[in-house]
Structure formats: C-alpha cells, structure tokens
Scaffold this motif. Structure first.
Motif, PDB file in Angstrom:
ATOM      1  N   UNK A  86       0.822  -1.213   0.000  1.00  0.00           N
ATOM      2  CA  UNK A  86       0.000   0.000   0.000  1.00  0.00           C
ATOM      3  C   UNK A  86       0.860   1.270   0.000  1.00  0.00           C
ATOM      4  N   UNK A  87       1.856   1.263  -0.869  1.00  0.00           N
ATOM      5  CA  UNK A  87       2.756   2.415  -0.952  1.00  0.00           C
ATOM      6  C   UNK A  87       2.045   3.586  -1.632  1.00  0.00           C
ATOM      7  N   UNK A  88       2.288   4.808  -1.175  1.00  0.00           N
ATOM      8  CA  UNK A  88       1.672   5.968  -1.813  1.00  0.00           C
ATOM      9  C   UNK A  88       2.289   6.297  -3.169  1.00  0.00           C
ATOM     10  N   UNK A  89       3.493   5.792  -3.417  1.00  0.00           N
ATOM     11  CA  UNK A  89       4.159   5.923  -4.708  1.00  0.00           C
ATOM     12  C   UNK A  89       5.179   4.797  -4.823  1.00  0.00           C
ATOM     13  N   UNK A  90       5.629   4.546  -6.039  1.00  0.00           N
ATOM     14  CA  UNK A  90       6.577   3.450  -6.244  1.00  0.00           C
ATOM     15  C   UNK A  90       7.885   3.791  -5.545  1.00  0.00           C
ATOM     16  N   UNK A  91       8.349   2.901  -4.670  1.00  0.00           N
ATOM     17  CA  UNK A  91       9.542   3.145  -3.859  1.00  0.00           C
ATOM     18  C   UNK A  91      10.390   1.879  -3.904  1.00  0.00           C
ATOM     19  N   UNK A  92      11.410   1.873  -4.768  1.00  0.00           N
ATOM     20  CA  UNK A  92      12.225   0.677  -4.959  1.00  0.00           C
ATOM     21  C   UNK A  92      12.903   0.236  -3.669  1.00  0.00           C
ATOM     22  N   UNK A  93      13.311   1.181  -2.837  1.00  0.00           N
ATOM     23  CA  UNK A  93      13.990   0.830  -1.585  1.00  0.00           C
ATOM     24  C   UNK A  93      13.057   0.079  -0.642  1.00  0.00           C
ATOM     25  N   UNK A  94      11.782   0.460  -0.604  1.00  0.00           N
ATOM     26  CA  UNK A  94      10.808  -0.219   0.253  1.00  0.00           C
ATOM     27  C   UNK A  94      10.455  -1.608  -0.316  1.00  0.00           C
ATOM     28  N   UNK A  95      10.449  -1.714  -1.617  1.00  0.00           N
ATOM     29  CA  UNK A  95      10.038  -2.956  -2.270  1.00  0.00           C
ATOM     30  C   UNK A  95      11.142  -4.006  -2.212  1.00  0.00           C
ATOM     31  N   UNK A  96      12.391  -3.579  -2.373  1.00  0.00           N
ATOM     32  CA  UNK A  96      13.509  -4.512  -2.472  1.00  0.00           C
ATOM     33  C   UNK A  96      13.630  -5.357  -1.207  1.00  0.00           C
ATOM     34  N   UNK A  97      13.529  -6.676  -1.393  1.00  0.00           N
ATOM     35  CA  UNK A  97      13.620  -7.680  -0.326  1.00  0.00           C
ATOM     36  C   UNK A  97      12.435  -7.649   0.646  1.00  0.00           C
ATOM     37  N   UNK A  98      11.342  -6.978   0.260  1.00  0.00           N
ATOM     38  CA  UNK A  98      10.109  -7.091   1.047  1.00  0.00           C
ATOM     39  C   UNK A  98       9.539  -8.497   0.881  1.00  0.00           C
ATOM     40  N   UNK A  99       9.054  -9.068   1.979  1.00  0.00           N
ATOM     41  CA  UNK A  99       8.448 -10.399   1.938  1.00  0.00           C
ATOM     42  C   UNK A  99       6.926 -10.241   1.929  1.00  0.00           C
ATOM     43  N   UNK A 100       6.296 -10.707   0.868  1.00  0.00           N
ATOM     44  CA  UNK A 100       4.860 -10.524   0.672  1.00  0.00           C
ATOM     45  C   UNK A 100       4.143 -11.853   0.876  1.00  0.00           C
ATOM     46  N   UNK A 101       3.189 -11.931   1.818  1.00  0.00           N
ATOM     47  CA  UNK A 101       2.459 -13.181   2.062  1.00  0.00           C
ATOM     48  C   UNK A 101       1.550 -13.554   0.893  1.00  0.00           C
ATOM     49  N   UNK A 102       1.278 -14.855   0.783  1.00  0.00           N
ATOM     50  CA  UNK A 102       0.406 -15.347  -0.295  1.00  0.00           C
ATOM     51  C   UNK A 102      -0.952 -14.661  -0.280  1.00  0.00           C
ATOM     52  N   UNK A 103      -1.569 -14.502   0.893  1.00  0.00           N
ATOM     53  CA  UNK A 103      -2.907 -13.918   0.957  1.00  0.00           C
ATOM     54  C   UNK A 103      -2.931 -12.513   0.356  1.00  0.00           C
ATOM     55  N   UNK A 104      -1.860 -11.753   0.559  1.00  0.00           N
ATOM     56  CA  UNK A 104      -1.795 -10.407  -0.014  1.00  0.00           C
ATOM     57  C   UNK A 104      -1.653 -10.470  -1.529  1.00  0.00           C
ATOM     58  N   UNK A 105      -0.845 -11.420  -2.021  1.00  0.00           N
ATOM     59  CA  UNK A 105      -0.699 -11.587  -3.475  1.00  0.00           C
ATOM     60  C   UNK A 105      -2.035 -11.983  -4.090  1.00  0.00           C
ATOM     61  N   UNK A 106      -2.754 -12.886  -3.440  1.00  0.00           N
ATOM     62  CA  UNK A 106      -4.051 -13.332  -3.965  1.00  0.00           C
ATOM     63  C   UNK A 106      -5.050 -12.185  -4.017  1.00  0.00           C
ATOM     64  N   UNK A 107      -5.066 -11.339  -2.989  1.00  0.00           N
ATOM     65  CA  UNK A 107      -5.996 -10.210  -2.967  1.00  0.00           C
ATOM     66  C   UNK A 107      -5.659  -9.194  -4.053  1.00  0.00           C
ATOM     67  N   UNK A 108      -4.384  -8.864  -4.188  1.00  0.00           N
ATOM     68  CA  UNK A 108      -3.973  -7.912  -5.216  1.00  0.00           C
ATOM     69  C   UNK A 108      -4.314  -8.457  -6.599  1.00  0.00           C
ATOM     70  N   UNK A 109      -4.087  -9.745  -6.812  1.00  0.00           N
ATOM     71  CA  UNK A 109      -4.393 -10.360  -8.112  1.00  0.00           C
ATOM     72  C   UNK A 109      -5.880 -10.262  -8.424  1.00  0.00           C
ATOM     73  N   UNK A 110      -6.716 -10.591  -7.465  1.00  0.00           N
ATOM     74  CA  UNK A 110      -8.170 -10.507  -7.673  1.00  0.00           C
ATOM     75  C   UNK A 110      -8.603  -9.076  -7.959  1.00  0.00           C
ATOM     76  N   UNK A 111      -8.037  -8.127  -7.237  1.00  0.00           N
ATOM     77  CA  UNK A 111      -8.387  -6.716  -7.457  1.00  0.00           C
ATOM     78  C   UNK A 111      -7.985  -6.269  -8.863  1.00  0.00           C
ATOM     79  N   UNK A 112      -6.796  -6.651  -9.293  1.00  0.00           N
ATOM     80  CA  UNK A 112      -6.318  -6.237 -10.614  1.00  0.00           C
ATOM     81  C   UNK A 112      -7.148  -6.860 -11.727  1.00  0.00           C
ATOM     82  N   UNK A 113      -7.444  -8.140 -11.611  1.00  0.00           N
ATOM     83  CA  UNK A 113      -8.216  -8.819 -12.651  1.00  0.00           C
ATOM     84  C   UNK A 113      -9.664  -8.362 -12.667  1.00  0.00           C
TER      85      UNK A 113
END
Length: 301
Positions: free
Chosen positions: A218-245
C-alpha cells in the motif's frame, strides 16, 4: 570500472550504468521504458515495425547517456520476443546502428543464470532459492544456493498471457480461468524440471512482481527501496491479483504505483505469480529489485 547493461525484453527495455569495484555494484543510473517489443509476437511470429521503432527511440536516449559518461564496457541482452521472432535480424541491425554493439539474443537458460546472479547477491534469506523472473513473454525458473543448480525458461509472461487469453476490460471469468489453466500446466512442468518444491525461499523478479509488492505494501508511490527484499504473504498476493483482474485498465492506470505502460498486462503478471506460489507451496515471496540487469552488469566485470 564503469559498465552499462541493457536488458531488452518483451515489454520493457532497461539500462543500468554502474561502477564495479571489489565485486560490488554502485548504481550510477537506472532507466526503464515500456516499449512492448513483443507486441503480437505470440500471434504473428514477427516483431512489428512500430515496436522496433519504439525500441529504437528508447535506445537512442540510452546510447546518448552511455556516450556522455564514457562507459568502459557495454553489454546488451535481448530476451523472449527477439528469440521468438522470424525477423529478429531487423531488430539486431537496428541495435548495431544505434548502440554500436551486437545485441546478444540469449537463450532462456542464460537469461535464467543472469537473473539468478543478480537476484541472490546480498540476499539474506534461507537457501536453496527458487528464483522466478516473470517477464513479458517468458518466465524463468531457477533453483540454486550460491549458483544455479537447475533452470528452465517457459513461454508464459504477462504480455503473452494477456494477448492469448485476457481480452475483456476487465477480463471475463472464463478468460481468467483459461489463462489460469494455461499457466498452471506450464508452471507444474517447470517446477518438476527444476525441483522447485524443495526450495526454501521464493524470490520474485521484474515489474509484475515489484508492482504487486508495491500494491500489497500500500505504498503511496513506487519506492524501490521499500520494495527490495520485502516479503509478501500469499494472501496479499491473492488479494492484489483478484483486485487487478476485476478492474479496468483505466482503473489500474490510476493506481499511484502503476507504470502506465504496465496497466494492461499487470493482471496476467499477478496471476502468474499467484499460481507459482500455489503450485510450489510457498506461503510468501521475497520481491527483488535486482535481477537480470544486475547479472549482466556483473558479467562485464
């Protein structure tokens, strides 16, 4: 030594200029342009003239920066789209004219090796690693500790799957189901080939993964430093995927972390990531901003 690495894929062309010393990279410049070189390749088997021209325009800017900085060594690697196209020589001759070097149309296995080298450098996570590089036309699966043990490149990518299956805006449930079935068959075969189920850490590379990570965080803008090596749980990936599709291209384009040129294909990229997590049994993915581009730069040193 200062090096310039260029990665030209199906969807984007990227530049890294870096100082290399003591086995470490220090960024001087990172740039990315969405050129969609592989537009229509899955259907026609050819690179479209307008796609080659978009790539030429971006490459002109890269060549100017390389010349201005007086870079010592340059390597350009071209991946899925230029491997598949029957008129790839048109692309290669354009690159020679603009950049003055021969583009290397690398194999999927070499692409996997370079991606792994870039991804695991400086990674603090438990090996063995399953590194997945989700591109526009292909996805690389690599398993290894400090070096590659097994690797395979398969023809699923965010552009290819969108063009093949996801035609609605937003895509219809039947279209998503067809894409998921196609992706699942290919992912299962790839995981068997590389023994991916036994890996301890899943590492995801490239724009689809980092964009999903940015949305999950839920970043307010793309931030490579925050993203790099962030660990994202499956449930969050599934929710983002459903929202995008479930959203339109226009809605996706309005998201603050979304590159406008990625909005029409990000749903497919997220779906590929979600299926990989499900089929490999991984409960989280580590997003990496370091990938094949960094591997190309290391290879020059």
């Amino acid at each position: 030594m200062q090096v310039a690495a260029i990665d030209c894929g199906t969807n984007s062309i990227r530049l890294l200029i870096a100082d290399v010393a003591g086995g470490a990279l220090t960024d001087v410049s990172r740039r990315m342009e969405i050129v969609r070189l592989g537009e229509g390749v899955d259907r026609t088997g050819r690179l479209a003239p307008e796609a080659i021209e978009r790539t030429r325009t971006a490459l002109l800017g890269y060549a100017a920066e390389i010349a201005e900085l007086g870079v010592d060594r340059v390597r350009m690697c071209a991946t899925s789209a230029s491997r598949d196209a029957s008129n790839a020589e048109d692309f290669r001759s354009m690159v020679r004219a603009v950049l003055g070097v021969e583009p290397e149309v690398i194999s999927g296995e070499e692409e996997a090796r370079l991606s792994f080298a870039g991804a695991v450098n400086g990674l603090n996570a438990e090996p063995p690693y399953l590194v997945v590089d989700i591109g526009g036309g292909s996805t690389e699966f690599v398993v290894g500790f400090e070096r590659v043990e097994h690797a395979v490149s398969v023809d699923i990518g965010c552009v290819r799957m969108t063009e093949r299956h996801l035609h609605g805006d937003p895509p219809a449930p039947a279209e998503v189901a067809a894409a998921e079935a196609d992706i699942t068959r290919t992912v299962d075969a790839a995981l068997r080939k590389v023994s991916g189920h036994g890996a301890m850490t899943l590492v995801g590379l490239a724009g689809s993964v980092t964009t999903v990570a940015a949305l999950a965080l839920r970043l307010p803008e793309y931030d490579a430093a925050r993203i790099h090596h962030a660990r994202i749980p499956y449930d969050d990936v599934a929710k983002v995927t459903a929202d995008l599709l479930g959203s339109t291209v226009a809605d996706r384009r309005d998201l603050p972390v979304m590159h406008p040129g990625r909005a029409d294909v990000i749903g497919a990229g997220a779906l590929i990531l979600r299926v990989i997590m499900e089929r490999s049994g991984k409960l989280s993915v580590v997003a990496s901003e370091h990938d094949i581009l960094d591997g190309i730069a290391f290879s020059l040193a």
